[in-house]
Enzyme design. Structure first.
Site, mmCIF file in Angstrom:
data_model
loop_
_atom_site.group_PDB
_atom_site.id
_atom_site.type_symbol
_atom_site.label_atom_id
_atom_site.label_comp_id
_atom_site.label_asym_id
_atom_site.label_seq_id
_atom_site.Cartn_x
_atom_site.Cartn_y
_atom_site.Cartn_z
ATOM 1 N N GLN A 1 33.976 -0.751 46.353
ATOM 2 C CA GLN A 1 35.034 -1.405 46.801
ATOM 3 C C GLN A 1 35.522 -3.130 46.257
ATOM 4 O O GLN A 1 34.402 -2.841 45.044
ATOM 5 C CB GLN A 1 33.699 -1.443 48.092
ATOM 6 C CG GLN A 1 32.868 -1.793 47.331
ATOM 7 C CD GLN A 1 31.596 -1.508 48.910
ATOM 8 O OE1 GLN A 1 32.019 -1.668 49.841
ATOM 9 N NE2 GLN A 1 29.901 -1.358 48.486
ATOM 10 N N HIS B 1 19.900 -8.593 61.104
ATOM 11 C CA HIS B 1 18.738 -8.356 60.311
ATOM 12 C C HIS B 1 17.468 -7.538 60.901
ATOM 13 O O HIS B 1 16.472 -6.746 60.977
ATOM 14 C CB HIS B 1 18.035 -8.975 58.599
ATOM 15 C CG HIS B 1 19.735 -8.842 57.638
ATOM 16 N ND1 HIS B 1 20.106 -9.758 56.989
ATOM 17 C CD2 HIS B 1 20.665 -7.438 57.092
ATOM 18 C CE1 HIS B 1 20.956 -9.075 56.445
ATOM 19 N NE2 HIS B 1 21.405 -8.002 56.922
ATOM 20 N N ASP C 1 23.136 -6.083 50.656
ATOM 21 C CA ASP C 1 22.484 -7.780 50.236
ATOM 22 C C ASP C 1 21.158 -7.577 50.698
ATOM 23 O O ASP C 1 20.362 -8.856 49.995
ATOM 24 C CB ASP C 1 22.696 -8.026 51.303
ATOM 25 C CG ASP C 1 22.698 -7.530 53.217
ATOM 26 O OD1 ASP C 1 23.659 -6.993 53.546
ATOM 27 O OD2 ASP C 1 21.928 -7.719 53.276
ATOM 28 N N GLU D 1 21.150 2.340 48.570
ATOM 29 C CA GLU D 1 22.296 1.590 48.445
ATOM 30 C C GLU D 1 23.266 1.812 48.101
ATOM 31 O O GLU D 1 22.869 2.523 46.532
ATOM 32 C CB GLU D 1 22.466 0.205 48.813
ATOM 33 C CG GLU D 1 23.409 -0.339 47.737
ATOM 34 C CD GLU D 1 24.146 -0.322 48.822
ATOM 35 O OE1 GLU D 1 24.172 -0.913 49.682
ATOM 36 O OE2 GLU D 1 25.491 -0.432 48.608
ATOM 37 N N ASP E 1 24.290 7.628 46.701
ATOM 38 C CA ASP E 1 24.879 7.723 48.603
ATOM 39 C C ASP E 1 24.499 8.477 49.674
ATOM 40 O O ASP E 1 23.288 10.139 49.299
ATOM 41 C CB ASP E 1 25.871 9.315 48.286
ATOM 42 C CG ASP E 1 26.939 9.349 49.975
ATOM 43 O OD1 ASP E 1 27.876 9.598 49.135
ATOM 44 O OD2 ASP E 1 26.275 9.064 50.657
ATOM 45 N N GLY E 2 23.597 8.316 50.421
ATOM 46 C CA GLY E 2 22.842 8.080 51.272
ATOM 47 C C GLY E 2 23.038 9.284 51.831
ATOM 48 O O GLY E 2 22.142 9.968 52.553
ATOM 49 N N ASP F 1 22.086 0.475 57.933
ATOM 50 C CA ASP F 1 23.316 -0.138 57.918
ATOM 51 C C ASP F 1 24.498 -0.256 57.278
ATOM 52 O O ASP F 1 24.159 -0.235 55.408
ATOM 53 C CB ASP F 1 21.890 -1.436 56.678
ATOM 54 C CG ASP F 1 22.457 -2.814 56.751
ATOM 55 O OD1 ASP F 1 21.909 -3.581 55.555
ATOM 56 O OD2 ASP F 1 23.801 -3.028 57.056
ATOM 57 N N THR G 1 28.313 0.013 55.904
ATOM 58 C CA THR G 1 30.099 -0.282 56.111
ATOM 59 C C THR G 1 30.460 0.106 57.605
ATOM 60 O O THR G 1 29.821 1.279 57.632
ATOM 61 C CB THR G 1 31.054 -0.852 55.105
ATOM 62 O OG1 THR G 1 30.300 0.719 54.250
ATOM 63 C CG2 THR G 1 30.361 -1.670 54.129
ATOM 64 N N ASP G 2 31.825 -0.584 57.859
ATOM 65 C CA ASP G 2 32.930 0.461 59.071
ATOM 66 C C ASP G 2 33.088 1.178 58.298
ATOM 67 O O ASP G 2 33.281 1.823 57.292
ATOM 68 C CB ASP G 2 33.991 -0.747 59.461
ATOM 69 C CG ASP G 2 33.320 -2.253 59.656
ATOM 70 O OD1 ASP G 2 34.414 -3.157 59.160
ATOM 71 O OD2 ASP G 2 33.128 -2.130 59.691
HETATM 72 N N1 SAM Z 1 23.667 -5.732 56.019
HETATM 73 C C1 SAM Z 1 24.771 -6.597 56.483
HETATM 74 C C2 SAM Z 1 24.712 -7.070 57.280
HETATM 75 O O1 SAM Z 1 24.409 -8.480 57.647
HETATM 76 O O2 SAM Z 1 25.475 -7.166 58.594
HETATM 77 C C3 SAM Z 1 26.090 -5.596 56.646
HETATM 78 C C4 SAM Z 1 25.944 -4.328 55.821
HETATM 79 S S1 SAM Z 1 25.710 -3.432 54.452
HETATM 80 C C5 SAM Z 1 26.354 -5.539 53.496
HETATM 81 C C6 SAM Z 1 26.493 -2.603 54.166
HETATM 82 C C7 SAM Z 1 26.543 -1.516 52.681
HETATM 83 O O3 SAM Z 1 26.639 -0.449 53.060
HETATM 84 C C8 SAM Z 1 27.029 -1.884 51.898
HETATM 85 O O4 SAM Z 1 26.539 -2.832 51.001
HETATM 86 C C9 SAM Z 1 27.806 -0.570 51.024
HETATM 87 O O5 SAM Z 1 27.312 -0.212 49.892
HETATM 88 C C10 SAM Z 1 27.324 0.331 51.845
HETATM 89 N N2 SAM Z 1 27.492 2.090 52.293
HETATM 90 C C11 SAM Z 1 28.522 1.833 52.823
HETATM 91 N N3 SAM Z 1 27.900 3.568 52.475
HETATM 92 C C12 SAM Z 1 26.999 4.423 52.676
HETATM 93 C C13 SAM Z 1 26.339 5.050 51.776
HETATM 94 N N4 SAM Z 1 27.243 6.143 52.047
HETATM 95 N N5 SAM Z 1 25.409 5.161 51.016
HETATM 96 C C14 SAM Z 1 24.791 4.658 50.900
HETATM 97 N N6 SAM Z 1 25.273 3.119 50.998
HETATM 98 C C15 SAM Z 1 25.924 2.598 51.375
#
Ligand code: SAM
Length: 279
Positions: A34, A65, A89, A109, A141-142, A159, A161-162
């Site tokens: 991304q 959080h 993060d 992550e 990958d989670g 936690d 992304t969209d």
């Molecule tokens: N914690 C943030 C907040 O305060 O709103 C928002 C979300 S956090 C940055 C979202 C994370 O999910 C991103 O770092 C993204 O790379 C991760 N992510 C997305 N899809 C994922 C997956 N399939 N497995 C693991 N991590 C994933």
């Protein structure tokens, strides 16, 4: 409505544009997964965006959080083994670490760049993570990770992304079944589940899918100033306990900056339009 003067960064979503006055752009680079950007803002500290969507800022990160972490962590009577999916993060893992009864935190992550960037520009979010022996960094990958985990976790926090691209699968029934199997017999899961002002359809789908898998499924809200409408939802599901009830007597109710025991209960009280929208 104020005039747009000086330098701004803007996220547009549907018919909304959300702008923050910035001092400068600190980082912008596409990772394997991304586009990762960081801005220094006038009033919100540093602000991270992933693929153009605001994720976290120094000023408001405590809201998200606290609310993603402490409601499930206090709903479970004695959470020892915790899995955090996403949250690159570091803020969610930092909040889990505050629960002293926890023995182990698996941190999965998908994009290591997010964590590396957070270390540089959001030091408060990663404070202590690498020194705490309970934290196990597992970049990957989670969705795949939970498939290999059986009956292992008291709490799983998602936690992500969209719901698109790498995160799309984090909102699907198959994933929820794998999360269910990865939880112990009285496990609790919680996930960010999008914006009730714009996306009750997404929330309705998440809640419907969770109800096919879990006994207890509930929704709660929090106010997140950097998200398009400011209103945000969290979907909490449990194999046994009602997540609206505080059971954890081991963890001290410290002075969290957003979470309070009263808010633990009140957050589940939904406005009528949200209740009707997710029926
Ligand atoms: N914690 C943030 C907040 O305060 O709103 C928002 C979300 S956090 C940055 C979202 C994370 O999910 C991103 O770092 C993204 O790379 C991760 N992510 C997305 N899809 C994922 C997956 N399939 N497995 C693991 N991590 C994933």
């Amino acid at each position: 409505m104020g005039k747009m003067t000086g330098k701004w960064c803007t996220e547009t979503y549907r018919d909304t544009a959300l702008s923050f006055k910035i001092k400068k752009k600190l980082y912008a680079k596409r990772s394997k997964f991304q586009m990762v950007e960081v801005y220094e803002t006038e009033k919100h500290g540093n602000l991270m965006a992933l693929d153009g969507c605001y994720m976290v800022s120094t000023a408001e990160e405590f809201v998200y959080h606290d609310m993603l972490t402490h409601i499930p962590m206090f709903a479970h009577p004695d959470p020892k083994d915790v899995l955090v999916i996403g949250g690159g993060d570091g803020g969610t893992v930092r909040e889990v670490m505050r629960h002293k009864g926890v023995n182990s935190i698996d941190f999965v992550e998908i994009d290591g760049d997010v964590y590396t960037v957070s270390k540089k520009y959001f030091p408060a979010l990663v404070k202590g993570l690498e020194q705490d022996k309970r934290v196990h960094f597992k970049f990957g990958d989670g969705i795949k990770f939970v498939k290999e985990s059986k009956n292992k976790y008291d709490v799983i926090l998602i936690d992500g992304t969209d719901p698109s691209d790498i995160a799309g699968g984090l909102f699907g029934t198959e994933f929820f079944k794998d999360v269910y199997n990865a939880l112990k017999k009285d496990g609790v899961m919680c996930m960010q589940s999008e914006d009730p002002w714009y996306d009750t359809g997404i929330i309705k789908d998440v809640q419907t899918r969770l109800r096919k898998v879990f006994k207890q499924v509930h929704l709660y809200l929090a106010f997140i100033p950097i998200y398009p409408s400011g209103m945000w939802s969290f979907s909490c599901a449990s194999k046994k306990y009602d997540p609206r009830v505080i059971r954890n007597k081991k963890s001290k109710i410290e002075k969290f900056r957003y979470y309070t025991p009263e808010l633990h209960r009140a957050a589940f009280a939904l406005p009528r339009f949200v209740k009707d929208g997710i029926k």
